[in-house]
Scaffold this motif. Structure first.
Motif, PDB file in Angstrom:
ATOM      1  N   MET A   1       0.839  -1.193   0.000  1.00  0.00           N
ATOM      2  CA  MET A   1       0.000   0.000   0.000  1.00  0.00           C
ATOM      3  C   MET A   1       0.875   1.244   0.000  1.00  0.00           C
ATOM      4  SD  MET A   1      -3.078  -0.958   2.640  1.00  0.00           S
ATOM      5  CE  MET A   1      -1.936  -1.398   3.952  1.00  0.00           C
ATOM      6  N   SER A   2       0.527   2.210  -0.810  1.00  0.00           N
ATOM      7  CA  SER A   2       1.270   3.461  -0.864  1.00  0.00           C
ATOM      8  C   SER A   2       0.819   4.371   0.260  1.00  0.00           C
ATOM      9  CB  SER A   2       1.047   4.139  -2.213  1.00  0.00           C
ATOM     10  OG  SER A   2      -0.322   4.523  -2.340  1.00  0.00           O
ATOM     11  N   LEU A   3       1.581   5.460   0.444  1.00  0.00           N
ATOM     12  CA  LEU A   3       1.235   6.394   1.508  1.00  0.00           C
ATOM     13  C   LEU A   3      -0.109   7.048   1.255  1.00  0.00           C
ATOM     14  CD1 LEU A   3       4.677   8.136   2.132  1.00  0.00           C
ATOM     15  CD2 LEU A   3       3.679   6.164   3.292  1.00  0.00           C
ATOM     16  N   ALA A   4      -0.413   7.318  -0.019  1.00  0.00           N
ATOM     17  CA  ALA A   4      -1.695   7.937  -0.350  1.00  0.00           C
ATOM     18  C   ALA A   4      -2.855   7.015  -0.017  1.00  0.00           C
ATOM     19  CB  ALA A   4      -1.727   8.314  -1.833  1.00  0.00           C
ATOM     20  N   GLU A   5      -2.629   5.703  -0.061  1.00  0.00           N
ATOM     21  CA  GLU A   5      -3.697   4.739   0.218  1.00  0.00           C
ATOM     22  C   GLU A   5      -3.850   4.462   1.708  1.00  0.00           C
ATOM     23  OE1 GLU A   5      -2.359   1.459  -2.051  1.00  0.00           O
ATOM     24  OE2 GLU A   5      -3.293   2.132  -3.925  1.00  0.00           O
ATOM     25  N   THR A   6      -2.871   4.836   2.479  1.00  0.00           N
ATOM     26  CA  THR A   6      -2.918   4.547   3.922  1.00  0.00           C
ATOM     27  C   THR A   6      -2.610   5.801   4.733  1.00  0.00           C
ATOM     28  OG1 THR A   6      -0.596   3.887   3.854  1.00  0.00           O
ATOM     29  CG2 THR A   6      -2.252   2.134   3.608  1.00  0.00           C
ATOM     30  N   PRO A   7      -3.406   6.850   4.598  1.00  0.00           N
ATOM     31  CA  PRO A   7      -3.101   8.084   5.344  1.00  0.00           C
ATOM     32  C   PRO A   7      -3.204   7.900   6.853  1.00  0.00           C
ATOM     33  CG  PRO A   7      -5.267   8.216   4.329  1.00  0.00           C
ATOM     34  CD  PRO A   7      -4.623   6.975   3.786  1.00  0.00           C
ATOM     35  N   VAL A   8      -4.146   7.076   7.314  1.00  0.00           N
ATOM     36  CA  VAL A   8      -4.310   6.876   8.755  1.00  0.00           C
ATOM     37  C   VAL A   8      -3.102   6.146   9.331  1.00  0.00           C
ATOM     38  CG1 VAL A   8      -5.729   5.778  10.525  1.00  0.00           C
ATOM     39  CG2 VAL A   8      -6.831   6.896   8.576  1.00  0.00           C
ATOM     40  N   VAL A   9      -2.655   5.101   8.634  1.00  0.00           N
ATOM     41  CA  VAL A   9      -1.490   4.343   9.099  1.00  0.00           C
ATOM     42  C   VAL A   9      -0.240   5.212   9.083  1.00  0.00           C
ATOM     43  CG1 VAL A   9      -0.041   2.316   8.653  1.00  0.00           C
ATOM     44  CG2 VAL A   9      -2.516   2.183   8.299  1.00  0.00           C
ATOM     45  N   PHE A  10      -0.110   6.016   8.030  1.00  0.00           N
ATOM     46  CA  PHE A  10       1.048   6.914   7.946  1.00  0.00           C
ATOM     47  C   PHE A  10       0.999   7.954   9.069  1.00  0.00           C
ATOM     48  CE2 PHE A  10       3.144  10.745   6.173  1.00  0.00           C
ATOM     49  CZ  PHE A  10       4.427  10.223   6.089  1.00  0.00           C
ATOM     50  N   ALA A  11      -0.185   8.468   9.365  1.00  0.00           N
ATOM     51  CA  ALA A  11      -0.320   9.429  10.460  1.00  0.00           C
ATOM     52  C   ALA A  11       0.034   8.776  11.790  1.00  0.00           C
ATOM     53  CB  ALA A  11      -1.743   9.983  10.501  1.00  0.00           C
ATOM     54  N   LEU A  12      -0.386   7.522  11.980  1.00  0.00           N
ATOM     55  CA  LEU A  12      -0.043   6.798  13.202  1.00  0.00           C
ATOM     56  C   LEU A  12       1.462   6.617  13.326  1.00  0.00           C
ATOM     57  CD1 LEU A  12      -0.985   5.237  15.704  1.00  0.00           C
ATOM     58  CD2 LEU A  12      -1.196   3.198  14.253  1.00  0.00           C
ATOM     59  N   LEU A  13       2.121   6.309  12.222  1.00  0.00           N
ATOM     60  CA  LEU A  13       3.573   6.170  12.213  1.00  0.00           C
ATOM     61  C   LEU A  13       4.235   7.494  12.596  1.00  0.00           C
ATOM     62  CD1 LEU A  13       6.188   4.614  11.535  1.00  0.00           C
ATOM     63  CD2 LEU A  13       5.851   5.309   9.145  1.00  0.00           C
ATOM     64  N   CYS A  14       3.730   8.592  12.063  1.00  0.00           N
ATOM     65  CA  CYS A  14       4.287   9.912  12.391  1.00  0.00           C
ATOM     66  C   CYS A  14       4.097  10.247  13.866  1.00  0.00           C
ATOM     67  CB  CYS A  14       3.652  10.986  11.519  1.00  0.00           C
ATOM     68  SG  CYS A  14       4.048  10.861   9.765  1.00  0.00           S
ATOM     69  N   VAL A  15       2.914   9.944  14.398  1.00  0.00           N
ATOM     70  CA  VAL A  15       2.639  10.227  15.808  1.00  0.00           C
ATOM     71  C   VAL A  15       3.555   9.397  16.706  1.00  0.00           C
ATOM     72  CG1 VAL A  15       0.924  10.014  17.644  1.00  0.00           C
ATOM     73  CG2 VAL A  15       0.270  10.967  15.435  1.00  0.00           C
ATOM     74  N   ASN A  16       3.691   8.103  16.393  1.00  0.00           N
ATOM     75  CA  ASN A  16       4.578   7.256  17.193  1.00  0.00           C
ATOM     76  C   ASN A  16       6.016   7.762  17.151  1.00  0.00           C
ATOM     77  OD1 ASN A  16       2.506   5.583  17.932  1.00  0.00           O
ATOM     78  ND2 ASN A  16       2.930   4.017  16.396  1.00  0.00           N
ATOM     79  N   THR A  17       6.447   8.180  15.978  1.00  0.00           N
ATOM     80  CA  THR A  17       7.808   8.701  15.849  1.00  0.00           C
ATOM     81  C   THR A  17       7.977   9.982  16.659  1.00  0.00           C
ATOM     82  OG1 THR A  17       7.940   7.759  13.620  1.00  0.00           O
ATOM     83  CG2 THR A  17       9.566   9.431  14.205  1.00  0.00           C
ATOM     84  N   LEU A  18       6.970  10.844  16.615  1.00  0.00           N
ATOM     85  CA  LEU A  18       7.034  12.093  17.377  1.00  0.00           C
ATOM     86  C   LEU A  18       7.084  11.808  18.872  1.00  0.00           C
ATOM     87  CD1 LEU A  18       6.925  15.176  17.517  1.00  0.00           C
ATOM     88  CD2 LEU A  18       4.422  15.004  17.453  1.00  0.00           C
ATOM     89  N   VAL A  19       6.229  10.904  19.346  1.00  0.00           N
ATOM     90  CA  VAL A  19       6.216  10.563  20.772  1.00  0.00           C
ATOM     91  C   VAL A  19       7.560   9.967  21.189  1.00  0.00           C
ATOM     92  CG1 VAL A  19       5.184   9.041  22.499  1.00  0.00           C
ATOM     93  CG2 VAL A  19       3.720  10.265  20.888  1.00  0.00           C
ATOM     94  N   GLY A  20       8.079   9.034  20.380  1.00  0.00           N
ATOM     95  CA  GLY A  20       9.376   8.441  20.696  1.00  0.00           C
ATOM     96  C   GLY A  20      10.481   9.476  20.710  1.00  0.00           C
ATOM     97  N   GLY A  21      10.469  10.394  19.742  1.00  0.00           N
ATOM     98  CA  GLY A  21      11.490  11.432  19.697  1.00  0.00           C
ATOM     99  C   GLY A  21      11.425  12.359  20.897  1.00  0.00           C
ATOM    100  N   VAL A  22      10.217  12.727  21.322  1.00  0.00           N
ATOM    101  CA  VAL A  22      10.062  13.604  22.486  1.00  0.00           C
ATOM    102  C   VAL A  22      10.571  12.907  23.749  1.00  0.00           C
ATOM    103  CG1 VAL A  22       8.368  14.718  23.988  1.00  0.00           C
ATOM    104  CG2 VAL A  22       8.177  14.947  21.508  1.00  0.00           C
ATOM    105  N   LEU A  23      10.246  11.625  23.903  1.00  0.00           N
ATOM    106  CA  LEU A  23      10.715  10.890  25.083  1.00  0.00           C
ATOM    107  C   LEU A  23      12.231  10.767  25.090  1.00  0.00           C
ATOM    108  CD1 LEU A  23       8.091   8.016  25.399  1.00  0.00           C
ATOM    109  CD2 LEU A  23       8.343  10.013  26.864  1.00  0.00           C
ATOM    110  N   VAL A  24      12.816  10.491  23.936  1.00  0.00           N
ATOM    111  CA  VAL A  24      14.270  10.339  23.863  1.00  0.00           C
ATOM    112  C   VAL A  24      14.977  11.655  24.175  1.00  0.00           C
ATOM    113  CG1 VAL A  24      16.181   9.984  22.239  1.00  0.00           C
ATOM    114  CG2 VAL A  24      14.316   8.339  22.343  1.00  0.00           C
ATOM    115  N   ALA A  25      14.439  12.758  23.680  1.00  0.00           N
ATOM    116  CA  ALA A  25      15.112  14.052  23.820  1.00  0.00           C
ATOM    117  C   ALA A  25      14.774  14.782  25.114  1.00  0.00           C
ATOM    118  CB  ALA A  25      14.765  14.949  22.635  1.00  0.00           C
ATOM    119  N   ALA A  26      13.606  14.478  25.712  1.00  0.00           N
ATOM    120  CA  ALA A  26      13.169  15.291  26.854  1.00  0.00           C
ATOM    121  C   ALA A  26      12.520  14.471  27.955  1.00  0.00           C
ATOM    122  CB  ALA A  26      12.195  16.371  26.372  1.00  0.00           C
TER     123      ALA A  26
END
Length: 244
Positions: A1-26
Motif C-alpha cells: 500500500m502506498s502512503l496515499a492509500e494509507t493516510p491513517v497508518v502513515f499518520a499513526l507512524l508519524c505520531v509514534n515517531t514524534l512521541v518516541g522522539g520527544v521521550l528520547v530528547a526530553a
C-alpha cells in the motif's frame, strides 16, 4: 500500500515517531508530568471502579443508577487527587526497593552462588525444566544460614542493597527518566525499519516492517541519555552530576 492509500497508518507512524522522539530528547523534563498524569488517570480510574462497582455491592439495599453515578463521580475526583499525590511517591519507592532487591540478590549470588545452587538445584535429567529442578526447601534445611561465612556474605549483600536503595531514591528522577528514554528508544527502534522501507520506496506495511532494531535502540538510548545529560548535567537543581 502506498502512503496515499494509507493516510491513517502513515499518520499513526508519524505520531509514534514524534512521541518516541520527544521521550528520547526530553524524558527528564517529562518525568514529573508523566508521573502526575499517571497518578491522575490511575486514581480516577480506581475511584470510578470503586464508586460504580464496589460501593453499591457493599451498600445496604438497592442502589439506583443515579446513586451509582453519584458514587462514581465523587470517588473519581477523590481518587484522582489521591493518585496524583501517591503515584509519584510510590514510583520513587518502587525504584529504591527494586534497586535494593536486585543489588542484594546479585551480590549474594556473586559471593555464594555456587554453594547455594549446589544445595537447591538438583536436575532430574538433562531435559528437566529449571524451575522444577529447584528445591527451595533444601536450602532451609541445609543449615547454610547458620554458617558464619554465609552470614557475613549475607550481611555484606544487605549492606550493598541498602546503599543501592538509598542511591536509587536519591537519583530516582534520572533513573525514571532513563526508563522513559528507553521507552522512547524502543518506539523509535520499531519505527526505524518502517521509515527506512518507506524512504526506499517500498509499500507501507507496518505489521511486516516494524521489527525492532537492536542497534537503532542502543543508538537512540545512548543518544537520548547524552542529550539530556548535556542539557541538565550542569543545572544546580538537577539530580544529574555536574558536567565537567
Amino acid at each position: 500500500m502506498s502512503l496515499a492509500e494509507t493516510p491513517v497508518v502513515f499518520a499513526l507512524l508519524c505520531v509514534n515517531t514524534l512521541v518516541g522522539g520527544v521521550l528520547v530528547a526530553a524524558a527528564y523534563d517529562l518525568t514529573d508530568r508523566v508521573l502526575g498524569w499517571t497518578g491522575w488517570i490511575a486514581g480516577a480510574a480506581g475511584g470510578g471502579v470503586v464508586g460504580w462497582i464496589v460501593v453499591p455491592r457493599v451498600a445496604s439495599g438497592t442502589v439506583s443508577t443515579g446513586g451509582r453515578i453519584g458514587f462514581a463521580a465523587s470517588l473519581v475526583l477523590i481518587g484522582a487527587f489521591l493518585g496524583r499525590g501517591l503515584v509519584p511517591l510510590v514510583a520513587r519507592f518502587a525504584v529504591a526497593i527494586s534497586a535494593f532487591l536486585f543489588s542484594t540478590l546479585a551480590t549474594l549470588v556473586l559471593t555464594v552462588g555456587e554453594s547455594v545452587l549446589g544445595r537447591v538445584y538438583d536436575p532430574a535429567g538433562s531435559e528437566a525444566p529449571v524451575v522444577e529442578a529447584i528445591d527451595p526447601a533444601a536450602l532451609a534445611g541445609s543449615g547454610l544460614f547458620a554458617r558464619p561465612e554465609f552470614q557475613r556474605f549475607l550481611l555484606a549483600s544487605l549492606f550493598v542493597g541498602i546503599v543501592a536503595g538509598i542511591l536509587a531514591m536519591r537519583y530516582a528522577d534520572p533513573i525514571m527518566s532513563l526508563a522513559l528514554t528507553g521507552l522512547g528508544a524502543g518506539v523509535l527502534a520499531t519505527a526505524y525499519p518502517v521509515w527506512r522501507a518507506v524512504l526506499a520506496g517500498e509499500a507501507l506495511a507496518i505489521t511486516q516492517q516494524a521489527a525492532p532494531s537492536t542497534p537503532a535502540f542502543l543508538a537512540f538510548l545512548i543518544g537520548g541519555a547524552a542529550i539530556q545529560y548535556l542539557r541538565h548535567g550542569g543545572d544546580g537543581d538537577s539530580a544529574f552530576p555536574a558536567a565537567g
